[in-house]
Design an enzyme around this catalytic site. Sequence first.
Site, short mmCIF file in Angstrom:
data_model
loop_
_atom_site.label_atom_id
_atom_site.label_comp_id
_atom_site.label_asym_id
_atom_site.label_seq_id
_atom_site.Cartn_x
_atom_site.Cartn_y
_atom_site.Cartn_z
N ASP A 22 0.83 -1.21 0.00
CA ASP A 22 0.00 0.00 0.00
C ASP A 22 0.86 1.26 0.00
O ASP A 22 1.99 1.25 0.50
CB ASP A 22 -0.91 -0.03 1.24
CG ASP A 22 -2.13 0.87 1.09
OD1 ASP A 22 -2.35 1.39 -0.01
OD2 ASP A 22 -2.85 1.04 2.09
N GLY A 23 0.31 2.32 -0.58
CA GLY A 23 0.98 3.62 -0.54
C GLY A 23 1.60 4.06 -1.86
O GLY A 23 2.31 5.07 -1.89
N HIS A 39 2.64 3.05 -8.95
CA HIS A 39 2.44 1.61 -9.21
C HIS A 39 3.65 1.05 -9.98
O HIS A 39 4.13 -0.04 -9.70
CB HIS A 39 1.16 1.38 -10.01
CG HIS A 39 -0.08 1.83 -9.29
ND1 HIS A 39 -0.30 1.54 -7.97
CD2 HIS A 39 -1.15 2.56 -9.69
CE1 HIS A 39 -1.46 2.06 -7.58
NE2 HIS A 39 -1.99 2.70 -8.61
N SER A 67 -7.65 -5.44 -5.27
CA SER A 67 -8.81 -5.95 -4.53
C SER A 67 -10.08 -5.81 -5.37
O SER A 67 -10.12 -5.01 -6.32
CB SER A 67 -8.98 -5.19 -3.21
OG SER A 67 -9.50 -3.90 -3.45
N THR A 68 -11.09 -6.55 -5.00
CA THR A 68 -12.38 -6.45 -5.68
C THR A 68 -12.88 -5.01 -5.61
O THR A 68 -13.48 -4.49 -6.55
CB THR A 68 -13.39 -7.39 -4.98
OG1 THR A 68 -12.80 -8.68 -4.88
CG2 THR A 68 -14.68 -7.51 -5.75
N GLU A 69 -12.58 -4.34 -4.49
CA GLU A 69 -13.02 -2.96 -4.28
C GLU A 69 -12.24 -1.97 -5.15
O GLU A 69 -12.70 -0.84 -5.39
CB GLU A 69 -12.88 -2.58 -2.81
CG GLU A 69 -13.85 -3.29 -1.86
CD GLU A 69 -13.48 -4.75 -1.57
OE1 GLU A 69 -12.32 -5.15 -1.82
OE2 GLU A 69 -14.36 -5.51 -1.10
N ASN A 70 -11.05 -2.36 -5.62
CA ASN A 70 -10.24 -1.44 -6.42
C ASN A 70 -10.84 -1.11 -7.79
O ASN A 70 -10.42 -0.16 -8.43
CB ASN A 70 -8.80 -1.96 -6.59
CG ASN A 70 -7.96 -1.91 -5.33
OD1 ASN A 70 -7.12 -2.76 -5.08
ND2 ASN A 70 -8.18 -0.89 -4.50
N ARG A 73 -11.91 2.50 -8.50
CA ARG A 73 -10.97 3.60 -8.75
C ARG A 73 -11.21 4.19 -10.15
O ARG A 73 -11.87 3.56 -10.98
CB ARG A 73 -9.53 3.07 -8.66
CG ARG A 73 -9.21 2.67 -7.24
CD ARG A 73 -7.74 2.41 -7.07
NE ARG A 73 -7.45 2.11 -5.68
CZ ARG A 73 -6.26 2.12 -5.14
NH1 ARG A 73 -5.21 2.39 -5.89
NH2 ARG A 73 -6.09 1.84 -3.87
N ARG A 190 1.86 -4.74 6.26
CA ARG A 190 1.14 -3.71 5.50
C ARG A 190 1.97 -2.43 5.56
O ARG A 190 2.34 -1.96 6.63
CB ARG A 190 -0.26 -3.45 6.04
CG ARG A 190 -0.98 -2.39 5.17
CD ARG A 190 -2.47 -2.33 5.39
NE ARG A 190 -3.07 -1.45 4.37
CZ ARG A 190 -4.32 -1.47 3.99
NH1 ARG A 190 -5.15 -2.33 4.52
NH2 ARG A 190 -4.78 -0.64 3.05
C1 IPE Z 1 -5.63 -2.73 -0.27
O1 IPE Z 1 -5.21 -1.43 -0.49
C2 IPE Z 1 -5.64 -3.51 -1.54
C3 IPE Z 1 -4.35 -3.74 -2.16
C4 IPE Z 1 -3.19 -3.46 -1.64
C5 IPE Z 1 -4.41 -4.35 -3.45
P1 IPE Z 1 -6.25 -0.23 -0.67
O2 IPE Z 1 -5.44 1.01 -0.72
O3 IPE Z 1 -7.14 -0.49 -1.81
O4 IPE Z 1 -7.10 -0.32 0.68
P2 IPE Z 1 -7.99 0.74 1.43
O5 IPE Z 1 -9.03 1.19 0.47
O6 IPE Z 1 -7.10 1.85 1.82
O7 IPE Z 1 -8.54 0.01 2.62
C1 IPE Z 2 -1.48 0.13 -3.35
O1 IPE Z 2 -1.24 1.50 -3.39
C2 IPE Z 2 -1.65 -0.50 -4.71
C3 IPE Z 2 -3.02 -0.92 -5.03
C4 IPE Z 2 -4.05 -0.89 -4.23
C5 IPE Z 2 -3.25 -1.41 -6.37
P1 IPE Z 2 -2.44 2.52 -3.47
O2 IPE Z 2 -2.76 2.75 -4.90
O3 IPE Z 2 -3.57 2.09 -2.61
O4 IPE Z 2 -1.78 3.84 -2.89
P2 IPE Z 2 -2.43 4.85 -1.86
O5 IPE Z 2 -2.94 4.07 -0.68
O6 IPE Z 2 -3.53 5.55 -2.58
O7 IPE Z 2 -1.31 5.77 -1.50
MG MG Z 3 -4.06 2.37 -0.66
#
Ligand code: IPE
Ligand code: IPE
Ligand code: MG
Length: 248
Positions: A22-23, A39, A67-70, A73, A190
């Site tokens: 994440d991040g 990314h 994730s399924t929730e992604n 975006r 994480r």
């Molecule tokens: C969790 O990260 C999913 C992945 C790392 C693929 P997210 O950034 O999508 O999670 P939330 O929305 O902050 O919980």
């Molecule tokens: C994690 O980084 C990668 C994926 C979830 C695909 P993020 O894209 O969630 O980055 P932040 O959390 O917005 O910084």
């Molecule tokens: Mg994130």
Amino acid sequence: MDKILEQIDKERLPRHVAVIMDGNGRWAQLHGQPRIFGHKNGVRSVRQITEASAELGVEFLTLYAFSTENWSRPADEVDALMHLLVETVKGELDVLNENSIRLNAIGDLENLPPKTYQALREGIEDTKSNNRMTLTLALNYSSRWELSNAMRQIAHKVSAGTLGMDQIDDDCISQHLTTAQMPDPELLIRTSGEHRVSNFLLWQLAYTEFYFTDIFWPEFTKEEFYKAILDFQLRERRFGQTSDQLKI
Ligand code: IPE
Ligand code: IPE
Ligand code: MG
């Protein structure tokens, strides 16, 4: 870095490490760049952590990649991520084979874009006889999706008479999850300072040690990974017992 590495006890490694990467987006913003830049740079960390895990002797590394929730975006970010996945899987195949790493994927894979699905299938097929480590990408994955699927399968077997109600126990449920062939993760990492599970491996994490770091994923290096392993090795895993019981 060698100093940290020397402190790791190779006899007490976690067999399975899971990572919520994440991040990426915030790291990119910090550098005045679009999210996809984060990314792209995150791929370097994937390579580093995969290599570090294999070198140490970790048997299973599971990375939460999408994730399924992604899907909710912005479409251009989702498209760019899917494209990056194809490129990465194809681009890393030689390295995976050289290091005898088997590629695996969990999640609702058939509902990924066809090109992504195809690249994954090929990657899995091309690396299937490697046996040093299994690298699993969680893609279009959510734990509630996985658990619903498992429950549906179990209910189906019960109604067909091939499974008795009293056979539904811990093991039975684990065997119906996408991780049936793996031990539960002993360590979950994480990055980026978020302290939540975000629908990842809810069942499998029952006794997992959690390690949180503020570092953004593109800056998560081998050294940071070693720190997480060291931290894990300093913990006492009690599984419901008391500290005194463990010393007997
Ligand atoms: C969790 O990260 C999913 C992945 C790392 C693929 P997210 O950034 O999508 O999670 P939330 O929305 O902050 O919980
Ligand atoms: C994690 O980084 C990668 C994926 C979830 C695909 P993020 O894209 O969630 O980055 P932040 O959390 O917005 O910084
Ligand atoms: Mg994130």
